[in-house]
Design an enzyme around this catalytic site. Structure first.
Site, PDB file in Angstrom:
ATOM      1  N   LYS A 306       0.839  -1.205   0.000  1.00 24.10           N
ATOM      2  CA  LYS A 306       0.000   0.000   0.000  1.00 24.10           C
ATOM      3  C   LYS A 306       0.870   1.249   0.000  1.00 24.10           C
ATOM      4  O   LYS A 306       1.735   1.420   0.867  1.00 24.10           O
ATOM      5  CB  LYS A 306      -0.903  -0.015   1.232  1.00 24.10           C
ATOM      6  CG  LYS A 306      -1.749   1.248   1.446  1.00 24.10           C
ATOM      7  CD  LYS A 306      -2.527   1.138   2.755  1.00 24.10           C
ATOM      8  CE  LYS A 306      -3.184   2.455   3.131  1.00 24.10           C
ATOM      9  NZ  LYS A 306      -3.876   2.387   4.439  1.00 24.10           N
ATOM     10  N   ASP A 311      -3.037  10.444   3.942  1.00 24.61           N
ATOM     11  CA  ASP A 311      -4.429  10.008   4.042  1.00 24.61           C
ATOM     12  C   ASP A 311      -5.200  10.925   4.969  1.00 24.61           C
ATOM     13  O   ASP A 311      -5.063  10.857   6.188  1.00 24.61           O
ATOM     14  CB  ASP A 311      -4.490   8.567   4.555  1.00 24.61           C
ATOM     15  CG  ASP A 311      -5.920   8.055   4.679  1.00 24.61           C
ATOM     16  OD1 ASP A 311      -6.812   8.635   4.016  1.00 24.61           O
ATOM     17  OD2 ASP A 311      -6.147   7.089   5.426  1.00 24.61           O
ATOM     18  N   LYS A 318     -10.784  12.111   8.659  1.00 24.96           N
ATOM     19  CA  LYS A 318     -10.223  11.666   9.932  1.00 24.96           C
ATOM     20  C   LYS A 318     -10.248  12.802  10.950  1.00 24.96           C
ATOM     21  O   LYS A 318     -10.265  13.990  10.579  1.00 24.96           O
ATOM     22  CB  LYS A 318      -8.757  11.240   9.740  1.00 24.96           C
ATOM     23  CG  LYS A 318      -8.541   9.988   8.939  1.00 24.96           C
ATOM     24  CD  LYS A 318      -7.047   9.700   8.819  1.00 24.96           C
ATOM     25  CE  LYS A 318      -6.782   8.439   8.030  1.00 24.96           C
ATOM     26  NZ  LYS A 318      -7.231   7.223   8.732  1.00 24.96           N
ATOM     27  N   ASP A 388     -12.431   6.558   3.925  1.00 24.49           N
ATOM     28  CA  ASP A 388     -11.226   6.355   4.733  1.00 24.49           C
ATOM     29  C   ASP A 388     -10.752   4.902   4.694  1.00 24.49           C
ATOM     30  O   ASP A 388      -9.715   4.577   5.244  1.00 24.49           O
ATOM     31  CB  ASP A 388     -11.477   6.794   6.176  1.00 24.49           C
ATOM     32  CG  ASP A 388     -10.182   6.933   6.979  1.00 24.49           C
ATOM     33  OD1 ASP A 388      -9.124   7.123   6.346  1.00 24.49           O
ATOM     34  OD2 ASP A 388     -10.230   6.822   8.215  1.00 24.49           O
ATOM     35  N   GLU A 390      -9.491   3.514   2.172  1.00 18.08           N
ATOM     36  CA  GLU A 390      -8.935   3.682   0.829  1.00 18.08           C
ATOM     37  C   GLU A 390      -7.860   2.660   0.484  1.00 18.08           C
ATOM     38  O   GLU A 390      -7.636   2.341  -0.689  1.00 18.08           O
ATOM     39  CB  GLU A 390      -8.373   5.101   0.670  1.00 18.08           C
ATOM     40  CG  GLU A 390      -6.966   5.338   1.179  1.00 18.08           C
ATOM     41  CD  GLU A 390      -6.799   5.110   2.680  1.00 18.08           C
ATOM     42  OE1 GLU A 390      -5.696   4.704   3.093  1.00 18.08           O
ATOM     43  OE2 GLU A 390      -7.759   5.339   3.437  1.00 18.08           O
ATOM     44  N   ARG A 392      -7.644  -0.573   0.879  1.00 16.00           N
ATOM     45  CA  ARG A 392      -8.130  -1.783   0.208  1.00 16.00           C
ATOM     46  C   ARG A 392      -8.575  -1.493  -1.226  1.00 16.00           C
ATOM     47  O   ARG A 392      -8.576  -2.385  -2.068  1.00 16.00           O
ATOM     48  CB  ARG A 392      -9.255  -2.407   1.026  1.00 16.00           C
ATOM     49  CG  ARG A 392     -10.529  -1.626   1.090  1.00 16.00           C
ATOM     50  CD  ARG A 392     -11.423  -2.065   2.228  1.00 16.00           C
ATOM     51  NE  ARG A 392     -10.879  -1.673   3.530  1.00 16.00           N
ATOM     52  CZ  ARG A 392     -11.447  -1.950   4.701  1.00 16.00           C
ATOM     53  NH1 ARG A 392     -12.578  -2.633   4.730  1.00 16.00           N
ATOM     54  NH2 ARG A 392     -10.896  -1.553   5.827  1.00 16.00           N
TER      55      ARG A 392
END
Length: 539
Positions: A306, A311, A318, A388, A390, A392
């Protein structure tokens, strides 16, 4: 397009594979370049020698006995009375270091190694490296000293007397601790402070030299993964991460790198990567690294990491507290990049294809939304419920691509994927899911050999239906045990191949030093991947 194409910015290469990230990649607004350390970070050089060197400070291990620390042997090696070591409060606790004043302004160290288990030696090595830096920071005239401890610059080198009964596993652990224990990453205009540069392991058993060389490669992989994770996200966007990885790979014989841009991703149906990266001004990238040795044996391994360079959570934003840590959300990708360099330098006879889908998950008018339906590489569709989740989304594309296009025989993915795993196992142990018992044992054993802890988690079929979508093939964030359902979601894209999913959300970051780990990005999983591939080569 290859790394030499127009979609990959280039970095000047110097001194082998060292790259100065500051030389080309600075602030995105075009203002004065940021100042970054040279990547990869320089580590302590560890050598095996048969005899002690005059004038080099010596460290002697102290073991624990039934009635306390065994100080007599250490005192004999320093030619001092046991009473002196007792007055210094020398102990056998792993990593406890005491400076021993010696005649003529010399000094040495005693370091506790507990009962002598490998993890205790690793802790001892890390503590010695930190003690050397502390020593180098001294002026030589500390208030309260009654003995001249000599020139602090002597601590740039040290030697450790290795017990005759020490086996390669113990020596390897010590070398790993020495190399990684005082790792530092700082963005600063100040000159680099002095550090321990070389450690000599004094032993007549030259057979341990191979173990020390292997530990050096483990340390190099770990340190590079730390560098990449620690780099700030105002510099580290997807183009920087993938471009730097390609430059680092370029001088390694047999290792090839290709960086795919957003146009290629759109043309080839990487809907998950494009969705996650759609909200950022910095477009996504896909890094492909290929190692195809002529003498390859065993399965063709697909490694997927990943690579979310920052993020925010996207529209499912978040909390502000802790968001700064999201610069390390590409730690899985960093581990894969670093491992691939070491796998190639070690010339391991296993074919490996590595993929790092890289994007920034930001909030803007072009960000993807809860309720969206995304089509991944290969055609499968996902119903988005939480932006959130993201990681996967980008991993799904890469897993499908590894299985279908690259025709891998075995898949391993690495990601800081779920907060649920941190709740389950804490911050020092990674959870993993494997489709076959043999793979599960290989992962656990590889981690144990390199000093990284993994715990097997179940792929609970009772929750498999939870990832089935109502409006699409699969659902991204269903209710239920978060780490389990995330793994079950990823499994949908593996085409039934043998597969291992490593969720490193907990141990990928540390908020304080322990053993050979330092605060910040830890580089977790990089050396485990190297050892896992070495194990594949041996069977």
């Amino acid at each position: 397009m290859s790394a030499r194409g127009s979609d990959c910015a280039r970095l000047p290469v110097r001194e082998g594979f060292e790259v100065s990230a500051a030389s080309r990649f600075g602030r995105r607004d075009g203002a004065e370049n940021s100042v970054l350390p040279v990547i990869p970070t320089s580590l302590v050089e560890v050598d095996v020698v048969r005899r002690s060197r005059d004038g080099v400070p010596t460290a002697v291990p102290v073991f624990g006995g039934g009635s306390g620390p065994e100080l007599a042997d250490a005192a004999e090696q320093f030619d001092v009375d046991v009473a002196l070591l007792e007055s210094l409060r020398a102990t056998a606790s792993a990593g406890e270091v005491r400076t021993v004043p010696l005649p003529e302004g010399r000094f040495g160290w005693v370091v506790g190694v507990g009962s002598g288990e490998p993890q205790q030696w690793r802790t001892a090595g890390a503590a010695l490296a930190r003690a050397a830096r502390e020593r180098l920071g001294e002026t030589g005239e500390r208030e309260g000293d009654t003995v001249d401890l000599g020139d602090p610059s002597d601590a740039e080198y040290l030697q450790i007397r290795i017990p005759a009964e020490a086996d390669p596993e113990i020596v390897s652990a010590l070398a790993l601790g020495l190399s990684l224990g005082d790792y530092r990453f700082r963005v600063t205009a100040e000159p680099a402070p002095p550090r321990l540069r070389k450690a000599l392991l004094v032993t007549e058993d030259e057979s341990v030299a191979a173990a020390v060389r292997r530990a050096g490669e483990w340390a190099a992989a770990t340190a590079l993964a730390r560098d990449l994770a620690n780099a700030p996200s105002n510099v580290k966007d997807p183009a920087w991460l993938t471009g730097l990885a390609a430059e680092l790979a370029e001088p390694v014989p047999g290792l090839t790198a290709t960086v795919r841009d957003e146009k290629w991703l759109a043309e080839n149906g990487f809907g998950g990567v494009l969705a996650v990266g759609g909200g950022s001004a910095s477009p996504p990238r896909l890094l492909e690294l290929s190692w195809q040795p002529a003498d390859a044996t065993g399965p063709h391994l697909g490694l997927i990491g990943k690579g979310i360079t920052f993020d925010t959570g996207g529209i499912s934003l978040k909390p502000a507290e802790g968001m700064h840590l999201m610069r390390t959300d590409m730690a899985g990708g960093a581990a894969v990049i670093a491992a691939m360099l070491s796998i190639a330098r070690l010339e391991l006879p296993v074919r490996v294809t590595a993929l790092v889908p890289s994007a920034e998950n930001h909030v803007s008018g072009s960000a993807y939304r809860p309720g969206d339906v995304v089509r991944h590489y290969g055609g499968k569709t996902t119903e988005v419920s939480n932006t959130d989740a993201e990681g996967r989304m980008v991993m799904a594309d890469a897993l499908a691509y590894a299985a279908s296009h690259h025709r891998a025989d075995l898949l391993v993915d690495v990601a800081t994927l779920t907060g649920a795993m941190k709740v389950a196992l804490g911050l020092r142990t990674a959870g993993f899911f494997a489709t076959e018992p043999d793979l599960s044992e290989r992962v656990r054993a590889a981690g144990e050999r390199v000093g990284e802890a993994y715990w097997p988690m179940p792929l609970l079929e009772d929750h498999a239906d939870a990832v089935r979508g109502e409006f699409a093939d699969v659902k991204q964030g269903p209710k239920g045990p978060g780490a389990v359902t995330a793994a079950l979601f990823l499994r949908e894209f593996t085409d039934g191949l043998p597969w291992v999913h490593l969720d490193i959300a907990g141990p990928a970051r540390a908020d304080k030093n322990y053993a050979e780990v330092v605060s910040g990005g830890t580089g977790f999983a990089a050396r485990s991947l190297v050892e896992f591939v070495a194990d594949l080569a041996d069977r």
